[in-house]
Design a protein around this motif. Structure first.
Motif, PDB file in Angstrom:
ATOM      1  N   LEU A   9      70.029  62.970  20.901  1.00 39.95           N
ATOM      2  CA  LEU A   9      68.903  62.681  21.804  1.00 39.95           C
ATOM      3  C   LEU A   9      67.680  62.063  21.114  1.00 39.95           C
ATOM      4  O   LEU A   9      66.562  62.158  21.633  1.00 39.95           O
ATOM      5  CB  LEU A   9      68.489  63.969  22.542  1.00 39.95           C
ATOM      6  CG  LEU A   9      69.578  64.609  23.410  1.00 39.95           C
ATOM      7  CD1 LEU A   9      69.045  65.855  24.121  1.00 39.95           C
ATOM      8  CD2 LEU A   9      70.113  63.618  24.445  1.00 39.95           C
ATOM      9  N   HIS A  10      67.889  61.429  19.960  1.00 43.21           N
ATOM     10  CA  HIS A  10      66.737  60.780  19.310  1.00 43.21           C
ATOM     11  C   HIS A  10      67.220  59.527  18.573  1.00 43.21           C
ATOM     12  O   HIS A  10      67.626  59.582  17.416  1.00 43.21           O
ATOM     13  CB  HIS A  10      66.061  61.768  18.345  1.00 43.21           C
ATOM     14  CG  HIS A  10      64.718  61.315  17.855  1.00 43.21           C
ATOM     15  ND1 HIS A  10      63.741  62.214  17.476  1.00 43.21           N
ATOM     16  CD2 HIS A  10      64.182  60.083  17.675  1.00 43.21           C
ATOM     17  CE1 HIS A  10      62.661  61.547  17.080  1.00 43.21           C
ATOM     18  NE2 HIS A  10      62.906  60.250  17.185  1.00 43.21           N
ATOM     19  N   ILE A  11      67.172  58.395  19.284  1.00 38.67           N
ATOM     20  CA  ILE A  11      67.690  57.141  18.730  1.00 38.67           C
ATOM     21  C   ILE A  11      66.720  55.994  19.029  1.00 38.67           C
ATOM     22  O   ILE A  11      66.268  55.828  20.169  1.00 38.67           O
ATOM     23  CB  ILE A  11      69.080  56.823  19.327  1.00 38.67           C
ATOM     24  CG1 ILE A  11      70.090  57.908  18.907  1.00 38.67           C
ATOM     25  CG2 ILE A  11      69.560  55.442  18.877  1.00 38.67           C
ATOM     26  CD1 ILE A  11      71.447  57.784  19.565  1.00 38.67           C
ATOM     27  N   HIS A  12      66.407  55.216  17.995  1.00 38.52           N
ATOM     28  CA  HIS A  12      65.537  54.042  18.149  1.00 38.52           C
ATOM     29  C   HIS A  12      66.388  52.765  18.188  1.00 38.52           C
ATOM     30  O   HIS A  12      67.540  52.768  17.749  1.00 38.52           O
ATOM     31  CB  HIS A  12      64.541  53.971  16.997  1.00 38.52           C
ATOM     32  CG  HIS A  12      63.586  55.124  16.982  1.00 38.52           C
ATOM     33  ND1 HIS A  12      62.383  55.083  17.633  1.00 38.52           N
ATOM     34  CD2 HIS A  12      63.668  56.365  16.437  1.00 38.52           C
ATOM     35  CE1 HIS A  12      61.755  56.245  17.473  1.00 38.52           C
ATOM     36  NE2 HIS A  12      62.523  57.042  16.748  1.00 38.52           N
ATOM     37  N   THR A  13      65.797  51.702  18.707  1.00 39.32           N
ATOM     38  CA  THR A  13      66.469  50.395  18.744  1.00 39.32           C
ATOM     39  C   THR A  13      65.512  49.332  18.199  1.00 39.32           C
ATOM     40  O   THR A  13      64.359  49.641  17.881  1.00 39.32           O
ATOM     41  CB  THR A  13      66.821  49.967  20.188  1.00 39.32           C
ATOM     42  OG1 THR A  13      65.599  49.644  20.882  1.00 39.32           O
ATOM     43  CG2 THR A  13      67.568  51.049  20.937  1.00 39.32           C
ATOM     44  N   ASP A  20      62.495  55.069  21.861  1.00 44.64           N
ATOM     45  CA  ASP A  20      61.670  54.172  21.052  1.00 44.64           C
ATOM     46  C   ASP A  20      60.201  54.586  21.101  1.00 44.64           C
ATOM     47  O   ASP A  20      59.758  55.244  22.038  1.00 44.64           O
ATOM     48  CB  ASP A  20      61.847  52.727  21.538  1.00 44.64           C
ATOM     49  CG  ASP A  20      63.066  52.067  20.917  1.00 44.64           C
ATOM     50  OD1 ASP A  20      63.248  52.220  19.695  1.00 44.64           O
ATOM     51  OD2 ASP A  20      63.834  51.420  21.643  1.00 44.64           O
ATOM     52  N   HIS A  21      59.453  54.150  20.076  1.00 43.44           N
ATOM     53  CA  HIS A  21      58.026  54.459  19.994  1.00 43.44           C
ATOM     54  C   HIS A  21      57.252  53.675  21.054  1.00 43.44           C
ATOM     55  O   HIS A  21      57.217  52.437  21.022  1.00 43.44           O
ATOM     56  CB  HIS A  21      57.468  54.051  18.621  1.00 43.44           C
ATOM     57  CG  HIS A  21      58.142  54.700  17.461  1.00 43.44           C
ATOM     58  ND1 HIS A  21      57.888  55.997  17.084  1.00 43.44           N
ATOM     59  CD2 HIS A  21      59.048  54.239  16.575  1.00 43.44           C
ATOM     60  CE1 HIS A  21      58.608  56.293  16.011  1.00 43.44           C
ATOM     61  NE2 HIS A  21      59.334  55.245  15.683  1.00 43.44           N
ATOM     62  N   ASP A  22      56.632  54.397  21.971  1.00 45.64           N
ATOM     63  CA  ASP A  22      55.686  53.817  22.940  1.00 45.64           C
ATOM     64  C   ASP A  22      56.252  52.662  23.765  1.00 45.64           C
ATOM     65  O   ASP A  22      55.489  51.818  24.256  1.00 45.64           O
ATOM     66  CB  ASP A  22      54.395  53.351  22.230  1.00 45.64           C
ATOM     67  CG  ASP A  22      53.727  54.483  21.467  1.00 45.64           C
ATOM     68  OD1 ASP A  22      53.924  55.652  21.842  1.00 45.64           O
ATOM     69  OD2 ASP A  22      53.002  54.201  20.484  1.00 45.64           O
ATOM     70  N   VAL A  79      61.623  58.301  25.414  1.00 49.29           N
ATOM     71  CA  VAL A  79      60.515  57.622  24.754  1.00 49.29           C
ATOM     72  C   VAL A  79      59.967  58.566  23.693  1.00 49.29           C
ATOM     73  O   VAL A  79      60.172  59.786  23.786  1.00 49.29           O
ATOM     74  CB  VAL A  79      59.410  57.249  25.792  1.00 49.29           C
ATOM     75  CG1 VAL A  79      58.658  58.492  26.277  1.00 49.29           C
ATOM     76  CG2 VAL A  79      58.436  56.214  25.253  1.00 49.29           C
ATOM     77  N   GLU A  80      59.342  58.013  22.654  1.00 48.22           N
ATOM     78  CA  GLU A  80      58.654  58.851  21.661  1.00 48.22           C
ATOM     79  C   GLU A  80      57.193  58.394  21.632  1.00 48.22           C
ATOM     80  O   GLU A  80      56.884  57.323  21.095  1.00 48.22           O
ATOM     81  CB  GLU A  80      59.304  58.714  20.273  1.00 48.22           C
ATOM     82  CG  GLU A  80      58.680  59.659  19.245  1.00 48.22           C
ATOM     83  CD  GLU A  80      59.435  59.684  17.904  1.00 48.22           C
ATOM     84  OE1 GLU A  80      60.238  58.766  17.643  1.00 48.22           O
ATOM     85  OE2 GLU A  80      59.186  60.625  17.125  1.00 48.22           O
ATOM     86  N   LEU A  81      56.333  59.180  22.267  1.00 42.49           N
ATOM     87  CA  LEU A  81      54.927  58.797  22.375  1.00 42.49           C
ATOM     88  C   LEU A  81      54.151  59.225  21.138  1.00 42.49           C
ATOM     89  O   LEU A  81      54.302  60.354  20.655  1.00 42.49           O
ATOM     90  CB  LEU A  81      54.303  59.443  23.614  1.00 42.49           C
ATOM     91  CG  LEU A  81      54.882  59.040  24.980  1.00 42.49           C
ATOM     92  CD1 LEU A  81      54.142  59.792  26.098  1.00 42.49           C
ATOM     93  CD2 LEU A  81      54.788  57.540  25.209  1.00 42.49           C
ATOM     94  N   SER A 128      69.230  62.482  15.858  1.00 37.61           N
ATOM     95  CA  SER A 128      69.320  61.946  14.493  1.00 37.61           C
ATOM     96  C   SER A 128      68.062  61.210  14.034  1.00 37.61           C
ATOM     97  O   SER A 128      67.837  61.051  12.853  1.00 37.61           O
ATOM     98  CB  SER A 128      70.502  60.988  14.423  1.00 37.61           C
ATOM     99  OG  SER A 128      70.291  59.926  15.344  1.00 37.61           O
ATOM    100  N   ASP A 129      67.233  60.723  14.985  1.00 40.06           N
ATOM    101  CA  ASP A 129      66.100  59.837  14.673  1.00 40.06           C
ATOM    102  C   ASP A 129      66.596  58.580  13.941  1.00 40.06           C
ATOM    103  O   ASP A 129      65.987  58.117  12.973  1.00 40.06           O
ATOM    104  CB  ASP A 129      65.035  60.562  13.832  1.00 40.06           C
ATOM    105  CG  ASP A 129      63.636  59.985  14.033  1.00 40.06           C
ATOM    106  OD1 ASP A 129      63.505  58.990  14.768  1.00 40.06           O
ATOM    107  OD2 ASP A 129      62.685  60.534  13.439  1.00 40.06           O
ATOM    108  N   ALA A 130      67.728  58.046  14.430  1.00 42.18           N
ATOM    109  CA  ALA A 130      68.329  56.869  13.800  1.00 42.18           C
ATOM    110  C   ALA A 130      67.443  55.646  13.983  1.00 42.18           C
ATOM    111  O   ALA A 130      66.873  55.433  15.058  1.00 42.18           O
ATOM    112  CB  ALA A 130      69.699  56.604  14.428  1.00 42.18           C
ATOM    113  N   HIS A 131      67.312  54.842  12.901  1.00 46.40           N
ATOM    114  CA  HIS A 131      66.508  53.612  12.908  1.00 46.40           C
ATOM    115  C   HIS A 131      67.304  52.433  12.334  1.00 46.40           C
ATOM    116  O   HIS A 131      66.715  51.483  11.819  1.00 46.40           O
ATOM    117  CB  HIS A 131      65.263  53.786  12.037  1.00 46.40           C
ATOM    118  CG  HIS A 131      64.111  54.498  12.690  1.00 46.40           C
ATOM    119  ND1 HIS A 131      64.086  55.850  12.880  1.00 46.40           N
ATOM    120  CD2 HIS A 131      62.932  54.046  13.167  1.00 46.40           C
ATOM    121  CE1 HIS A 131      62.939  56.197  13.449  1.00 46.40           C
ATOM    122  NE2 HIS A 131      62.222  55.121  13.638  1.00 46.40           N
ATOM    123  N   GLY A 132      68.642  52.507  12.355  1.00 44.35           N
ATOM    124  CA  GLY A 132      69.448  51.424  11.770  1.00 44.35           C
ATOM    125  C   GLY A 132      69.162  51.297  10.287  1.00 44.35           C
ATOM    126  O   GLY A 132      69.023  52.288   9.571  1.00 44.35           O
TER     127      GLY A 132
HETATM  128 FE    FE Z   1      61.661  58.820  16.001  1.00 49.53          FE
END
Ligand code: FE
Ligand code: AMP
Ligand code: ZN
Ligand code: FE
Length: 281
Positions: free
Chosen positions: A7-11, A39-41, A64-66, A243-247
């Motif tokens: 439940l924590h993935i960025h693109t 994603d952030h904001d 979203v991650e504010l 995971s807070d994945a960021h590639g």
């Molecule tokens: Fe994050």
């Protein structure tokens, strides 16, 4: 086999290098049934990821991650299952993104004064597919130019708080972030509490309506996982994880690095319904 979620993935709509298609491919390889894009904001990556997932049956939750701030501490608030068309919510995201672009201009000026010339706003903005630009994008350029060796060096030498090219971000208070997410029909979860280290503030956040803590996170020590798990029980709030994945932008984690039981997603959906909210995905 029981279903698993991350439940924590960025693109690449914020500061990850991964496209929605890449995220879905990794999710499938990892055997995930459900992911959330956080994603952030920005929520610009949510629809394309839902689209990319369609033929594979991976469930994609809107997230979203504010960026919020209190007592001079960066506090990230995750939102889930909100209405992705809620106009006041979208308006606030636009304000936050516009402020991010203005901040990039200021950082570029400071770097220029430090003798690092010719970084343009266009180049920075070309690294994100939305207006959610941040320091990692500038750091990437500094590495590419050979000004520093690593992203971490870019932060240590120029971009971190206290470093010469640091510029603060427009931030809302955590309770405003919680309110914003609730008004859009979602649940609000404190991201990576073991990193943020605001234990003394959590009771107040719960009073403001915080719905959960991100208990399960890569490299979190067992004792701290247990501590936050116990807090969720004490306050009767959700335990989530991801995971807070960021590639390629954050190599110590990846999609599926943290897998949580799908029952926790069901609890999240129940909480949304229990609060009279609408489940969106
Ligand atoms: Fe994050
Ligand atoms: P920003 O949103 O522009 O404030 O950038 C914050 C992001 O930069 C965080 O989400 C981290 O992924 C990354 N970050 C912050 N501090 C560091 C650091 N010291 N080294 C590497 N990445 C960092
Ligand atoms: Zn990030
Ligand atoms: Fe975060």
């Amino acid at each position: 086999m029981s279903k698993l979620a991350d439940l924590h993935i960025h693109t690449y709509f914020s500061d990850s290098t991964s496209s929605p298609e890449e995220v879905i491919e990794q999710a499938r390889k990892q055997g995930l049934s459900c992911i959330a894009i956080t994603d952030h904001d920005t929520i610009d990556g949510v629809r394309p990821t839902i689209q990319a997932a369609q033929k594979y049956g991976v469930e994609v939750i809107a997230g979203v991650e504010l960026s919020s701030e209190m007592n001079h501490k960066d506090i990230h608030v995750l939102g889930y299952l909100f209405d992705i068309n809620h106009q006041p919510f979208l308006n606030q995201l636009t304000i936050m993104q516009d402020a991010r672009v203005e901040r990039m201009k200021k950082i570029i000026l400071k770097l220029d004064e430090l003798g690092i010339k010719n970084i343009t706003l266009e180049e920075v903005c070309s690294l994100a597919r939305s207006k959610s630009v941040g320091r990692p994008h500038i750091a990437t350029i500094l590495v590419k130019r050979g000004v520093v060796r690593t992203i971490k060096d870019a932060f240590d030498k120029y971009l971190a708080e206290g470093a010469p090219a640091y510029v603060g971000k427009h931030k809302i208070a955590p309770h405003d972030a919680i309110q914003l997410i609730h008004n859009a029909g979602g649940v609000a979860v404190l991201a990576h509490p073991h990193i943020t280290q605001v234990d003394e503030l959590i009771a107040g956040f719960v009073e403001s309506g915080l719905d959960g803590l991100e208990v399960y996170y890569p490299n979190s020590f067992d004792a701290s996982t247990k501590f936050y798990e116990n807090l969720t029980k004490k306050y009767n709030i959700l335990a989530t994880g991801g995971s807070d994945a960021h590639g390629e932008a954050k190599k110590n984690t990846y999609v599926g690095r943290m897998k949580i039981p799908y029952e926790l997603v069901e609890k999240m959906k129940n909480r949304v319904q229990g609060a009279g909210y609408r489940v969106q995905s």
